[in-house]
Design a protein around this motif. Sequence first.
Motif, PDB file in Angstrom:
ATOM      1  N   ILE A  42       0.815  -1.220   0.000  1.00  0.00           N
ATOM      2  CA  ILE A  42       0.000   0.000   0.000  1.00  0.00           C
ATOM      3  C   ILE A  42       0.846   1.267   0.000  1.00  0.00           C
ATOM      4  CG2 ILE A  42      -2.065  -1.090   0.941  1.00  0.00           C
ATOM      5  CD1 ILE A  42      -1.390   0.023   3.677  1.00  0.00           C
ATOM      6  N   GLN A  43       2.160   1.121   0.184  1.00  0.00           N
ATOM      7  CA  GLN A  43       3.049   2.280   0.042  1.00  0.00           C
ATOM      8  C   GLN A  43       3.622   2.381  -1.373  1.00  0.00           C
ATOM      9  OE1 GLN A  43       5.739   1.462   3.338  1.00  0.00           O
ATOM     10  NE2 GLN A  43       4.950   3.250   4.414  1.00  0.00           N
ATOM     11  N   ALA A  91      -4.719   1.392  -0.655  1.00  0.00           N
ATOM     12  CA  ALA A  91      -5.257   0.922   0.628  1.00  0.00           C
ATOM     13  C   ALA A  91      -6.757   0.655   0.524  1.00  0.00           C
ATOM     14  CB  ALA A  91      -4.982   1.950   1.719  1.00  0.00           C
ATOM     15  N   ASN A  92      -7.479   1.556  -0.123  1.00  0.00           N
ATOM     16  CA  ASN A  92      -8.928   1.403  -0.235  1.00  0.00           C
ATOM     17  C   ASN A  92      -9.326   0.247  -1.153  1.00  0.00           C
ATOM     18  OD1 ASN A  92     -11.553   2.319   0.531  1.00  0.00           O
ATOM     19  ND2 ASN A  92     -11.775   3.142  -1.533  1.00  0.00           N
ATOM     20  N   LEU A  94      -7.563  -2.506  -1.601  1.00  0.00           N
ATOM     21  CA  LEU A  94      -6.977  -3.765  -1.152  1.00  0.00           C
ATOM     22  C   LEU A  94      -8.006  -4.825  -0.747  1.00  0.00           C
ATOM     23  CD1 LEU A  94      -4.382  -5.329  -0.600  1.00  0.00           C
ATOM     24  CD2 LEU A  94      -4.349  -4.302   1.680  1.00  0.00           C
ATOM     25  N   PRO A  95      -9.013  -4.505   0.063  1.00  0.00           N
ATOM     26  CA  PRO A  95      -9.967  -5.558   0.428  1.00  0.00           C
ATOM     27  C   PRO A  95     -10.587  -6.246  -0.786  1.00  0.00           C
ATOM     28  CG  PRO A  95     -10.294  -3.664   1.830  1.00  0.00           C
ATOM     29  CD  PRO A  95      -9.317  -3.247   0.748  1.00  0.00           C
ATOM     30  N   ALA A  96     -11.049  -5.475  -1.759  1.00  0.00           N
ATOM     31  CA  ALA A  96     -11.675  -6.071  -2.954  1.00  0.00           C
ATOM     32  C   ALA A  96     -10.677  -6.926  -3.729  1.00  0.00           C
ATOM     33  CB  ALA A  96     -12.238  -4.980  -3.856  1.00  0.00           C
ATOM     34  N   LYS A  97      -9.428  -6.466  -3.817  1.00  0.00           N
ATOM     35  CA  LYS A  97      -8.408  -7.242  -4.525  1.00  0.00           C
ATOM     36  C   LYS A  97      -8.099  -8.556  -3.812  1.00  0.00           C
ATOM     37  CE  LYS A  97      -6.199  -3.366  -6.855  1.00  0.00           C
ATOM     38  NZ  LYS A  97      -4.986  -2.542  -6.976  1.00  0.00           N
ATOM     39  N   CYS A  98      -8.393  -8.607  -2.522  1.00  0.00           N
ATOM     40  CA  CYS A  98      -8.188  -9.832  -1.740  1.00  0.00           C
ATOM     41  C   CYS A  98      -9.485 -10.641  -1.611  1.00  0.00           C
ATOM     42  CB  CYS A  98      -7.647  -9.483  -0.354  1.00  0.00           C
ATOM     43  SG  CYS A  98      -5.942  -8.881  -0.368  1.00  0.00           S
ATOM     44  N   SER A 107     -10.247   5.039   4.569  1.00  0.00           N
ATOM     45  CA  SER A 107      -9.901   6.441   4.353  1.00  0.00           C
ATOM     46  C   SER A 107      -9.772   7.153   5.695  1.00  0.00           C
ATOM     47  CB  SER A 107     -11.004   7.112   3.530  1.00  0.00           C
ATOM     48  OG  SER A 107     -10.875   8.500   3.559  1.00  0.00           O
ATOM     49  N   PRO A 108      -8.885   8.136   5.779  1.00  0.00           N
ATOM     50  CA  PRO A 108      -8.778   8.910   7.013  1.00  0.00           C
ATOM     51  C   PRO A 108     -10.053   9.697   7.342  1.00  0.00           C
ATOM     52  CG  PRO A 108      -6.904   9.349   5.568  1.00  0.00           C
ATOM     53  CD  PRO A 108      -7.891   8.532   4.797  1.00  0.00           C
TER      54      PRO A 108
END
Length: 117
Positions: A42-43, A91-92, A94-98, A107-108
């Motif tokens: 995510i970086q 980061a946002n 990532l869940p769907a990609k997993c 999100s902050p």
Amino acid sequence: MDLKLSIAKLAMVALVVAAPAAEAALTCGMVASDIAPCLNYIQHGGTIPPKCCNGVKTLDDAADTTEDRRTACTCLKNLLSTNPGINLGLANSLPAKCGVSVPYPISPSTDCTKINK
């Protein structure tokens, strides 16, 4: 004396049976541990490590109550703000990609108190 021994045994059984219900709910330490393998991705982007998706799925499975989901959301917001260089888009997504569906944006600016399911 036998009655005292029986009461003591009953108390021990009650403690053992009640122990799983007394286990701690989701903590920020658990969230951080599950997400740690994702930090480089995510970086910097690139290929998502399998351990990252395993952690995302573990976190999703652990967040099975509204309070746990709110805790996870708050912890993720804190992780975003304390780790410089995080790409919010990565980061946002990532869940769907997993293969995980998260009921709020990573999100902050997410209001974690509004998470109801």
